[in-house]
Design a protein around this motif. Structure first.
Motif, PDB file in Angstrom:
ATOM      1  N   SER A 166      42.817  27.367  38.027  1.00  0.00           N
ATOM      2  CA  SER A 166      41.482  26.741  38.078  1.00  0.00           C
ATOM      3  C   SER A 166      40.530  27.535  38.964  1.00  0.00           C
ATOM      4  O   SER A 166      39.688  26.965  39.668  1.00  0.00           O
ATOM      5  CB  SER A 166      41.579  25.289  38.567  1.00  0.00           C
ATOM      6  N   GLN A 167      40.658  28.860  38.912  1.00  0.00           N
ATOM      7  CA  GLN A 167      39.771  29.746  39.643  1.00  0.00           C
ATOM      8  C   GLN A 167      39.017  30.645  38.659  1.00  0.00           C
ATOM      9  O   GLN A 167      39.401  30.781  37.499  1.00  0.00           O
ATOM     10  CB  GLN A 167      40.559  30.616  40.626  1.00  0.00           C
ATOM     11  N   MET A 168      37.952  31.279  39.138  1.00  0.00           N
ATOM     12  CA  MET A 168      37.148  32.135  38.266  1.00  0.00           C
ATOM     13  C   MET A 168      37.884  33.399  37.842  1.00  0.00           C
ATOM     14  O   MET A 168      37.508  34.050  36.866  1.00  0.00           O
ATOM     15  CB  MET A 168      35.833  32.503  38.963  1.00  0.00           C
ATOM     16  N   ASP A 169      38.953  33.762  38.565  1.00  0.00           N
ATOM     17  CA  ASP A 169      39.704  34.963  38.219  1.00  0.00           C
ATOM     18  C   ASP A 169      41.149  34.652  37.835  1.00  0.00           C
ATOM     19  O   ASP A 169      42.019  35.518  37.906  1.00  0.00           O
ATOM     20  CB  ASP A 169      39.684  35.950  39.384  1.00  0.00           C
ATOM     21  N   THR A 170      41.407  33.409  37.418  1.00  0.00           N
ATOM     22  CA  THR A 170      42.776  33.014  37.114  1.00  0.00           C
ATOM     23  C   THR A 170      43.394  33.880  36.021  1.00  0.00           C
ATOM     24  O   THR A 170      44.550  34.325  36.146  1.00  0.00           O
ATOM     25  CB  THR A 170      42.836  31.535  36.701  1.00  0.00           C
ATOM     26  N   ALA A 171      42.665  34.136  34.936  1.00  0.00           N
ATOM     27  CA  ALA A 171      43.234  34.900  33.823  1.00  0.00           C
ATOM     28  C   ALA A 171      43.636  36.306  34.268  1.00  0.00           C
ATOM     29  O   ALA A 171      44.732  36.783  33.935  1.00  0.00           O
ATOM     30  CB  ALA A 171      42.255  34.964  32.660  1.00  0.00           C
ATOM     31  N   SER A 172      42.763  36.976  35.016  1.00  0.00           N
ATOM     32  CA  SER A 172      43.082  38.341  35.445  1.00  0.00           C
ATOM     33  C   SER A 172      44.239  38.345  36.433  1.00  0.00           C
ATOM     34  O   SER A 172      45.112  39.227  36.382  1.00  0.00           O
ATOM     35  CB  SER A 172      41.846  39.014  36.049  1.00  0.00           C
ATOM     36  N   ARG A 173      44.274  37.361  37.328  1.00  0.00           N
ATOM     37  CA  ARG A 173      45.375  37.296  38.284  1.00  0.00           C
ATOM     38  C   ARG A 173      46.690  36.950  37.589  1.00  0.00           C
ATOM     39  O   ARG A 173      47.766  37.460  37.950  1.00  0.00           O
ATOM     40  CB  ARG A 173      45.067  36.265  39.378  1.00  0.00           C
ATOM     41  N   PHE A 174      46.619  36.080  36.607  1.00  0.00           N
ATOM     42  CA  PHE A 174      47.816  35.718  35.844  1.00  0.00           C
ATOM     43  C   PHE A 174      48.353  36.937  35.105  1.00  0.00           C
ATOM     44  O   PHE A 174      49.557  37.216  35.119  1.00  0.00           O
ATOM     45  CB  PHE A 174      47.477  34.596  34.863  1.00  0.00           C
ATOM     46  N   ARG A 175      47.453  37.678  34.490  1.00  0.00           N
ATOM     47  CA  ARG A 175      47.888  38.870  33.767  1.00  0.00           C
ATOM     48  C   ARG A 175      48.475  39.905  34.724  1.00  0.00           C
ATOM     49  O   ARG A 175      49.489  40.537  34.409  1.00  0.00           O
ATOM     50  CB  ARG A 175      46.716  39.461  32.984  1.00  0.00           C
ATOM     51  N   ASP A 176      47.862  40.072  35.874  1.00  0.00           N
ATOM     52  CA  ASP A 176      48.405  40.996  36.872  1.00  0.00           C
ATOM     53  C   ASP A 176      49.795  40.547  37.325  1.00  0.00           C
ATOM     54  O   ASP A 176      50.696  41.369  37.540  1.00  0.00           O
ATOM     55  CB  ASP A 176      47.483  41.093  38.083  1.00  0.00           C
ATOM     56  N   SER A 177      49.970  39.227  37.485  1.00  0.00           N
ATOM     57  CA  SER A 177      51.249  38.704  37.952  1.00  0.00           C
ATOM     58  C   SER A 177      52.365  38.966  36.950  1.00  0.00           C
ATOM     59  O   SER A 177      53.524  39.142  37.323  1.00  0.00           O
ATOM     60  CB  SER A 177      51.135  37.200  38.224  1.00  0.00           C
TER      61      SER A 177
END
Length: 242
Positions: free
Chosen positions: A172-183
């Protein structure tokens, strides 16, 4: 208790629609803050029906097995029309990991979506299904549907993902998708689907309403939601205590 009833393993893939049960959990609280609780609850119920109708269409078109992924223990009977699977306890990452792993083990690959993207189409599910079920030697594959607010509306993979990769992400953050993909970097080859708007706040309603109106072949449940949104415009909500 097992998440799924015993049965023979399948390879058609599965689709889990994550839901919370009205009356059992607070739901769409950010939407309710702008529209009122009654509007948010009714919108959510109609949107969940719309998403399920698309999942059922995808089952007919692509053979994928849809489920309700229910947040509350003992609330499975509130969700009709599809088999249910328990989300279980824990934060969102833990619950997604649990459902995803269970369905990959049973069906070969699994897609996770929410109930707040009612403009979803069966062909979009089909794109992810074809990617994850590609013939030939099974290689790790992942699919992501980014959301317009920086999150994501779909994730799928044909391999189970270690729990830490799910839980070290801030959702639920503005960068969740990018952080999820990085993870999840290094766990497989990525497919990226069309971005969609999921409804978290009142300002998300108009883009979704426009998208529903543009659908070439909406399901009956999508038409019902679109008509309700047309007939019941969201009014700014004011806290009576203020």
């Amino acid at each position: 208790m097992a998440l799924l009833a015993p049965g023979a393993a399948a390879v058609s893939g599965a689709l889990a629609i994550f839901v919370k049960t009205p009356g059992r959990s607070a739901l769409k609280t950010r939407l309710a803050a702008g529209t009122g609780t009654a509007y948010a609850r009714q919108w959510y119920a109609l949107a969940a029906d719309a998403v399920a109708s698309v999942a059922i269409q995808a089952r007919a078109d692509f053979g994928i097995a849809p489920y309700w992924a229910v947040a509350e223990a003992g609330a499975e009977s509130a969700w009709a029309g599809l088999p249910t699977i328990a989300q279980g306890d824990g934060d969102l990452g833990t619950r997604m990991a649990r459902v995803h792993s269970a369905l990959v083990e049973r069906h070969g690959f699994a897609l996770l979506i929410g109930a707040d993207v009612p403009q979803l189409t069966a062909p979009l599910i089909g794109e992810a299904t074809r990617w994850l079920a590609a013939p030939g030697p099974t290689e790790p594959r992942l699919s992501l549907g980014p959301a317009s607010d920086g999150g994501f509306w779909l994730f799928g993979s044909n391999k189970t993902i270690p729990l830490p990769a799910w839980t070290r992400v801030g959702y639920s953050q503005m960068d969740t998708a990018s952080r999820f993909r990085d993870s999840l970097d290094g766990y497989g080859s990525w497919q990226t689907l069309l971005p969609l708007t999921d409804v978290d706040r009142a300002e998300d309603l108009k883009p979704v309403q426009r998208a529903l109106a543009l659908l070439a072949g909406p399901t009956a449940a999508q038409r019902t939601l679109a008509q309700w949104m047309h007939d019941t415009p969201a009014m700014p909500h004011r806290d009576p205590s203020q």
